[in-house]
Enzyme design. Structure first.
Site, PDB file in Angstrom:
ATOM      1  N   ARG A  94       2.494   2.485  -2.612  1.00  0.00           N
ATOM      2  CA  ARG A  94       2.751   3.536  -3.525  1.00  0.00           C
ATOM      3  C   ARG A  94       1.631   2.961  -4.632  1.00  0.00           C
ATOM      4  O   ARG A  94       1.063   1.827  -4.398  1.00  0.00           O
ATOM      5  CB  ARG A  94       4.123   3.470  -4.087  1.00  0.00           C
ATOM      6  CG  ARG A  94       4.612   2.297  -4.846  1.00  0.00           C
ATOM      7  CD  ARG A  94       5.814   2.355  -5.498  1.00  0.00           C
ATOM      8  NE  ARG A  94       6.248   1.396  -6.303  1.00  0.00           N
ATOM      9  CZ  ARG A  94       7.290   1.215  -6.820  1.00  0.00           C
ATOM     10  NH1 ARG A  94       8.414   1.929  -6.618  1.00  0.00           N
ATOM     11  NH2 ARG A  94       7.709   0.116  -7.456  1.00  0.00           N
ATOM     12  N   TYR A 150       5.414 -14.079 -14.352  1.00  0.00           N
ATOM     13  CA  TYR A 150       4.213 -12.959 -13.786  1.00  0.00           C
ATOM     14  C   TYR A 150       3.063 -13.625 -14.153  1.00  0.00           C
ATOM     15  O   TYR A 150       2.029 -13.819 -13.518  1.00  0.00           O
ATOM     16  CB  TYR A 150       4.585 -11.620 -14.465  1.00  0.00           C
ATOM     17  CG  TYR A 150       3.505 -10.679 -14.004  1.00  0.00           C
ATOM     18  CD1 TYR A 150       3.433 -10.073 -12.789  1.00  0.00           C
ATOM     19  CD2 TYR A 150       2.579 -10.200 -14.810  1.00  0.00           C
ATOM     20  CE1 TYR A 150       2.528  -9.390 -12.217  1.00  0.00           C
ATOM     21  CE2 TYR A 150       1.738  -9.185 -14.425  1.00  0.00           C
ATOM     22  CZ  TYR A 150       1.718  -8.764 -13.308  1.00  0.00           C
ATOM     23  OH  TYR A 150       0.629  -7.890 -12.871  1.00  0.00           O
ATOM     24  N   ALA A 197       0.698  -1.112   0.034  1.00  0.00           N
ATOM     25  CA  ALA A 197       0.213  -0.103  -0.143  1.00  0.00           C
ATOM     26  C   ALA A 197       0.961   1.156   0.146  1.00  0.00           C
ATOM     27  O   ALA A 197       0.237   2.143   0.011  1.00  0.00           O
ATOM     28  CB  ALA A 197      -0.839  -0.039   1.179  1.00  0.00           C
ATOM     29  N   SER A 237      -4.391  -9.819 -12.730  1.00  0.00           N
ATOM     30  CA  SER A 237      -3.890  -9.079 -13.981  1.00  0.00           C
ATOM     31  C   SER A 237      -4.335  -9.589 -15.277  1.00  0.00           C
ATOM     32  O   SER A 237      -4.738 -10.941 -15.248  1.00  0.00           O
ATOM     33  CB  SER A 237      -2.217  -8.870 -14.070  1.00  0.00           C
ATOM     34  OG  SER A 237      -1.979  -8.625 -15.102  1.00  0.00           O
TER      35      SER A 237
HETATM   36  N1  LIG Z   1       0.728  -1.229 -12.946  1.00  0.00           N
HETATM   37  C1  LIG Z   1       0.174  -2.138 -13.574  1.00  0.00           C
HETATM   38  O1  LIG Z   1       0.099  -1.964 -15.034  1.00  0.00           O
HETATM   39  C2  LIG Z   1      -0.729  -3.451 -13.265  1.00  0.00           C
HETATM   40  C3  LIG Z   1      -1.334  -4.168 -14.139  1.00  0.00           C
HETATM   41  C4  LIG Z   1      -2.017  -5.327 -13.616  1.00  0.00           C
HETATM   42  C5  LIG Z   1      -2.066  -5.665 -12.504  1.00  0.00           C
HETATM   43  N2  LIG Z   1      -1.232  -4.982 -11.667  1.00  0.00           N
HETATM   44  C6  LIG Z   1      -0.988  -5.528 -10.323  1.00  0.00           C
HETATM   45  O2  LIG Z   1      -1.368  -4.391  -9.162  1.00  0.00           O
HETATM   46  C7  LIG Z   1      -0.478  -4.693  -7.986  1.00  0.00           C
HETATM   47  C8  LIG Z   1       0.067  -3.287  -7.628  1.00  0.00           C
HETATM   48  O3  LIG Z   1       0.929  -2.947  -8.897  1.00  0.00           O
HETATM   49  P1  LIG Z   1       1.471  -1.674  -9.071  1.00  0.00           P
HETATM   50  O4  LIG Z   1       1.747  -1.150 -10.370  1.00  0.00           O
HETATM   51  O5  LIG Z   1       0.791  -0.575  -8.015  1.00  0.00           O
HETATM   52  O6  LIG Z   1       2.968  -1.838  -8.439  1.00  0.00           O
HETATM   53  P2  LIG Z   1       4.071  -1.058  -7.964  1.00  0.00           P
HETATM   54  O7  LIG Z   1       5.512  -1.901  -8.153  1.00  0.00           O
HETATM   55  O8  LIG Z   1       4.051   0.287  -8.347  1.00  0.00           O
HETATM   56  O9  LIG Z   1       3.871  -1.062  -6.022  1.00  0.00           O
HETATM   57  C9  LIG Z   1       3.895  -2.423  -5.414  1.00  0.00           C
HETATM   58  C10 LIG Z   1       4.191  -2.204  -4.135  1.00  0.00           C
HETATM   59  O10 LIG Z   1       4.164  -3.334  -3.384  1.00  0.00           O
HETATM   60  C11 LIG Z   1       5.387  -3.548  -2.827  1.00  0.00           C
HETATM   61  N3  LIG Z   1       5.828  -4.742  -2.612  1.00  0.00           N
HETATM   62  C12 LIG Z   1       6.831  -5.478  -3.450  1.00  0.00           C
HETATM   63  N4  LIG Z   1       7.116  -6.451  -2.997  1.00  0.00           N
HETATM   64  C13 LIG Z   1       6.635  -6.705  -1.811  1.00  0.00           C
HETATM   65  C14 LIG Z   1       6.530  -7.779  -0.737  1.00  0.00           C
HETATM   66  N5  LIG Z   1       7.345  -9.025  -0.993  1.00  0.00           N
HETATM   67  N6  LIG Z   1       5.827  -7.589   0.199  1.00  0.00           N
HETATM   68  C15 LIG Z   1       5.199  -6.386   0.507  1.00  0.00           C
HETATM   69  N7  LIG Z   1       4.929  -5.320  -0.318  1.00  0.00           N
HETATM   70  C16 LIG Z   1       5.748  -5.511  -1.506  1.00  0.00           C
HETATM   71  C17 LIG Z   1       6.247  -2.302  -3.053  1.00  0.00           C
HETATM   72  O11 LIG Z   1       7.004  -2.001  -1.958  1.00  0.00           O
HETATM   73  C18 LIG Z   1       5.411  -1.294  -3.598  1.00  0.00           C
HETATM   74  O12 LIG Z   1       4.908  -0.353  -2.654  1.00  0.00           O
HETATM   75  C19 LIG Z   1       0.554  -5.777  -8.379  1.00  0.00           C
HETATM   76  O13 LIG Z   1      -0.046  -7.073  -8.008  1.00  0.00           O
HETATM   77  C20 LIG Z   1       0.416  -5.772  -9.866  1.00  0.00           C
HETATM   78  O14 LIG Z   1       0.941  -7.206 -10.391  1.00  0.00           O
HETATM   79  C21 LIG Z   1      -0.456  -3.932 -12.028  1.00  0.00           C
END
Ligand SMILES: NC(=O)c1ccc[n+]([C@@H]2O[C@H](COP(=O)([O-])OP(=O)(O)OC[C@H]3O[C@@H](n4cnc5c(N)ncnc54)[C@H](O)[C@@H]3O)[C@@H](O)[C@H]2O)c1
Length: 259
Positions: free
Chosen positions: A16, A156, A14, A143
């Protein structure tokens, strides 16, 4: 006047991007929020913004890839903030690596964070709810990569396909206990500047019927809806949030007419 107690949501990752937006939206909608992240500093900043006195939001360092970290944090949150009602399994990583070059370590990091973490956080909440005889709700962030392959992210895509099936399996096991488990599957979401190049954004936007890539705001409303009583009969479902990207081969009308 005595204020009604806020239900408590635990959001992983949470600090970012999408997780941060979900935590903010749930707090706005009346939840107290356990802001958890691997990165303690970013979690602390958000918790401080949401609730300077710590009354309705607190930060916890949680590494979802470690079952012992999950057990420790769930225990601390319940001791300090009270019983957790809902869980958003958002933490995820999406490094790119061609299959021929992928190491065991890289494979494990993605699986352990995205899939194992989602399972053990869900188990921790369900155990607590069962102990209290309470119901609850879990939303997993999957996703479109669960349904449509992309080169360079075999680990992934497999982890997110696993999250979709885990959602169904846990809905079956937890449903009779009054716990709903659902998922959302976002398409590409521009979570920060520079994540996608302008050229790629333009290119991908042409194959999305809604004509643009997603924003965190596109995701949070659907997550919040799944937690409400309006969704009380939705269980084991994965809602795709992608502007229609997965509908099939999209050819823009003007181009189709000349084809
Ligand atoms: N951004 C996209 O395009 C997209 C698309 C589909 C799905 N998602 C999914 O949405 C979710 C969030 O993605 P995002 O783009 O906001 O990612 P992001 O990388 O911007 O943020 C992810 C957050 O998760 C934290 N994190 C990473 N590893 C961790 C761990 N082992 N334990 C606890 N926290 C951890 C990070 O510190 C970060 O704050 C993810 O599950 C991602 O797969 C993202």
């Amino acid at each position: 006047m005595v204020q009604a107690k806020r239900p408590l949501a635990l959001v992983t990752g949470a600090g970012r991007s999408i997780g941060r937006s979900i935590a903010q939206a749930l707090h706005e909608r009346g939840y107290a929020v356990a802001v958890t992240d691997f990165d303690e500093e970013s979690a602390g900043m958000l918790a401080g913004e949401l609730s300077p006195d710590g009354g309705s939001a607190r930060a916890y360092r949680l590494d979802v890839s470690s079952a012992s970290s999950i057990a420790r944090v769930f225990e601390s949150v319940e001791r300090e903030m009270g019983d957790i009602d809902v869980l958003i399994n958002n933490a995820g990583v999406y490094p790119s690596r061609p299959a021929l070059e992928m190491s065991e370590e890289e494979w494990d990091q993605v699986m352990d964070t995205n899939l194992k973490g989602t399972f053990f956080c869900s188990q921790a909440l369900a155990r607590s709810l069962v102990k209290r005889g309470a119901g609850g709700s879990i939303v997993n962030i999957a996703s479109t990569s669960a349904f449509s392959a992309r080169t360079g992210v075999a680990h992934y895509g497999a982890s997110k396909a696993g999250v979709v099936m885990l959602t169904k399996s846990l809905a079956q096991e937890f449903g009779p206990l009054g716990i709903r488990v659902n998922a959302v599957a976002p398409g590409l979401v521009e979570v920060r500047e520079g994540l996608v190049s302008p050229a790629y954004r333009d290119q991908i936007s042409t194959v999305i019927p809604s004509g643009r890539i997603g924003t965190p705001d596109d995701i949070v409303g659907v997550v919040a809806f799944l937690l409400t009583s309006d969704a009380s009969y939705v269980n084991g479902e994965c809602i795709v949030i992608d502007g229609g990207f997965l509908t099939g081969r999209f050819v823009q009308r003007a181009a189709a007419r000349t084809a």
